[in-house]
Design an enzyme around this catalytic site. Structure first.
Site, PDB file in Angstrom:
ATOM      1  N   ASP A   2      11.297  22.989  11.737  1.00 46.32           N
ATOM      2  CA  ASP A   2      10.745  24.333  11.489  1.00 46.32           C
ATOM      3  C   ASP A   2      10.104  24.557  10.111  1.00 46.32           C
ATOM      4  O   ASP A   2      10.649  24.133   9.093  1.00 46.32           O
ATOM      5  CB  ASP A   2      11.844  25.393  11.554  1.00 46.32           C
ATOM      6  CG  ASP A   2      12.757  25.247  12.737  1.00 46.32           C
ATOM      7  OD1 ASP A   2      12.534  24.361  13.557  1.00 46.32           O
ATOM      8  OD2 ASP A   2      13.711  26.031  12.824  1.00 46.32           O
ATOM      9  N   GLU A  43      15.967  31.853  18.597  1.00 50.25           N
ATOM     10  CA  GLU A  43      15.967  31.274  17.246  1.00 50.25           C
ATOM     11  C   GLU A  43      14.766  31.814  16.465  1.00 50.25           C
ATOM     12  O   GLU A  43      13.826  32.354  17.039  1.00 50.25           O
ATOM     13  CB  GLU A  43      15.847  29.742  17.329  1.00 50.25           C
ATOM     14  CG  GLU A  43      16.991  29.067  18.073  1.00 50.25           C
ATOM     15  CD  GLU A  43      16.873  27.543  18.112  1.00 50.25           C
ATOM     16  OE1 GLU A  43      17.892  26.884  17.923  1.00 50.25           O
ATOM     17  OE2 GLU A  43      15.768  27.014  18.332  1.00 50.25           O
TER      18      GLU A  43
HETATM   19  C1  FRU Z   1      14.956  25.760  15.480  1.00 49.58           C
HETATM   20  C2  FRU Z   1      16.282  25.418  14.848  1.00 49.58           C
HETATM   21  C3  FRU Z   1      16.820  26.616  14.084  1.00 49.58           C
HETATM   22  C4  FRU Z   1      17.736  25.977  13.091  1.00 49.58           C
HETATM   23  C5  FRU Z   1      16.996  24.696  12.760  1.00 49.58           C
HETATM   24  C6  FRU Z   1      17.881  23.529  12.456  1.00 49.58           C
HETATM   25  O1  FRU Z   1      14.153  24.666  15.719  1.00 49.58           O
HETATM   26  O2  FRU Z   1      17.196  25.002  15.849  1.00 49.58           O
HETATM   27  O3  FRU Z   1      17.436  27.585  14.897  1.00 49.58           O
HETATM   28  O4  FRU Z   1      17.949  26.766  11.972  1.00 49.58           O
HETATM   29  O5  FRU Z   1      16.186  24.398  13.875  1.00 49.58           O
HETATM   30  O6  FRU Z   1      17.148  22.454  11.987  1.00 49.58           O
END
Ligand code: FRU
Length: 504
Positions: A45, A224
């Protein structure tokens, strides 16, 4: 002699219409040239995107020690033009509270936190793997860190975590913004299958305001990486709540949905309960916007999908980001939609090659032939296409292709990567993905951006967007338009994109 002249002309034509493979691409096939990718290791992300003093900061979920997901750090890159990125030292390392999951960053203009005027403050999730293993539900908590030198060095707040988990397993990805009418910060947090809004005067003390969405929108997976942004439609504020979802996207796996409505500082009220997607393709995820960019809403996502992100065939690094996009709202048949267009900064690296009007496609029309020596970076703009069946094949000299098109019977755009080269790493990868046409007008406009291993389709000036990645054995540099009948296209513009190598 005549033959030599002919070869010369051919060579010149190819140089003009195709940019050559870069040294970086030769060394690392599939390395994007226009999209940000980390020098090495794993990336997911985008995090903490914030603009200050002429610089766009992009932090990102990063495992520097392997090319698969692992202990999360915040990597960091800076750009002054949204096109060329320079990777910086790692910004945030795991600590005693856990690894550093996704979150956001703000500029504390009024020094509400007391860290200093204009401090850059990161708000992120601490994920405790020990806590998770021990069977607790409270292993994700929100913490803050600040930087007084524009992101170079960071100090974690000693009172962390600032928002403790009440017992929700998925409690993460805080996106914070300043709510001026209430003189307070609003945190939009993903809490399992809904969003919880919190408010704070100082970024340290948070109070729950409301919850949204348990029974609305798509719920094929966990919610998310949310984001809450506002637009102005002729004096009327329109709020957009972005919610990333994994799995459960329109084409399988991860994707970004959004809601339009209003926000009064406490609650978000949707004006439309149908599920809308910012990008219908398989490969835009965890997308959110930059903070501190005024009325300009700039969005960028991770250009992959949890379905296969850990196994895509790249060697020294894994994953790239989408190109930055500018978001606007548009009203179609009485309902608001978000349109995403490529940021205008990309124009600076576009070298126009062809600009033709009133093109008639009878069967097939070659825009540019595939060349083994070409790097596959192009932009194609088609304006004034009737909403009829047609497709565009992106090809290489190895017979591999990605086909983009429109299907009139279903009123859908599609990207078909079934024969796009190496697809065997995951059984669901070789597929045709579809997206609805949202625009209601007769003529269609399309913009396609190709990089070494990706395609972004902006249809109808960004009302329908699709992003797709692929791994051909040679870049897809040829483009042929195909139509079963006669197809008249008002305008065709084709150009190559010439960038400096990323991260050098
Ligand atoms: C989304 C996610 C978020 C989390 C991160 C962990 O892709 O699952 O919810 O904070 O990636 O790397």
């Amino acid at each position: 002699m005549r033959y030599n002249n002919y070869l010369m002309t051919l060579a010149t034509a190819l140089i003009l219409t195709q940019a050559p493979l870069t040294a970086q691409q030769k060394a690392e096939p599939h390395r994007p040239q226009l999209h940000f990718s980390p020098k090495k290791g794993w990336m997911n992300d985008p995090n903490g995107m914030v603009f200050i003093n002429g610089q766009y900061h992009l932090f990102f979920q990063h495992n520097p020690d392997a090319t698969v997901w692992g202990p999360m750090h915040w990597g960091h890159a800076i750009s002054t033009d949204l096109v060329h990125w320079k990777e910086q030292a790692i910004a945030l390392y795991p600590d005693s509270l856990g690894t550093i999951f996704s979150g956001s960053a703000v500029i504390d203009v009024n020094n509400t936190a007391g860290f200093g005027k204009n401090a850059m403050v990161a708000v992120y999730t601490n994920h405790s793997h020990e806590g998770e293993k021990a069977g607790s539900d409270k292993f994700q908590n929100q913490s803050i860190a600040y930087s007084l030198d524009e992101g170079k060095t960071w100090t974690k707040y000693k009172g962390n975590p600032v928002l403790k988990n009440p017992g929700i397993r998925d409690f993460r990805d805080p996106k914070v913004s300043w709510y001026a009418p209430g003189k307070k910060w609003i945190m939009t947090l993903a809490t399992l299958d809904h969003i919880t809004f919190y408010s704070s005067p100082d970024l340290k003390n948070w109070k729950e305001e409301s919850r949204f969405g348990r029974t609305l929108g798509a719920h094929g997976g966990v919610w998310e990486c949310p984001d809450l942004i506002s637009f102005n439609d002729k004096g009327k504020p329109i709020w957009v709540l972005i919610v990333n979802l994994n799995p459960g996207g329109p084409n399988g796996g991860s994707a970004t949905q959004y809601f339009t409505g209003s926000f009064n500082g406490h609650t978000f009220t949707p004006d439309d309960t149908t599920t809308k997607w910012l990008d219908y393709g398989p490969d835009e995820y965890a997308g959110i916007t930059w903070s501190n960019t005024g009325n300009r809403k700039l969005f960028l996502g991770w250009m992959s999908n949890w379905q296969y992100a850990n196994v895509v065939p790249t060697k020294n690094w894994r994953s790239a980001m989408t190109l930055p996009r500018e978001l606007t709202v548009k009203k179609i048949n009485g309902r608001y939609f978000v349109a995403s267009t490529l940021v205008k900064e990309v124009d600076a690296v576009l070298r126009p090659v062809r600009n033709a009007s009133d093109i008639r496609v009878t069967g097939r029309y070659e825009v540019v032939p595939a060349s083994a020596a070409a790097n596959g970076l192009f932009r194609l703009d088609l304006r004034g296409i009737p909403a009829a069946d047609f497709s565009m094949a992106l090809t290489n000299t190895k017979g591999e292709e990605v086909v983009v098109g429109f299907d009139k019977a279903t009123n859908q755009f599609y990207i078909d990567r079934t024969r796009s080269g190496n697809t065997g790493f995951e059984k669901g990868f070789a597929k045709r993905h579809v997206a609805p046409r949202i625009a209601a007008n007769a003529g269609m406009n399309l913009t396609l951006i190709g990089d070494a291993a990706s395609l972004e389709l902006f249809a109808d000036d960004g009302l329908t967007v699709m992003t797709s990645i692929f791994f051909p054995s040679e870049p897809l540099s040829g483009i042929t338009i195909k139509a079963p009948g006669n197809l008249q296209i008002k305008q065709l513009k084709y150009g190559v994109l010439v960038t400096k190598p990323q991260n050098r």
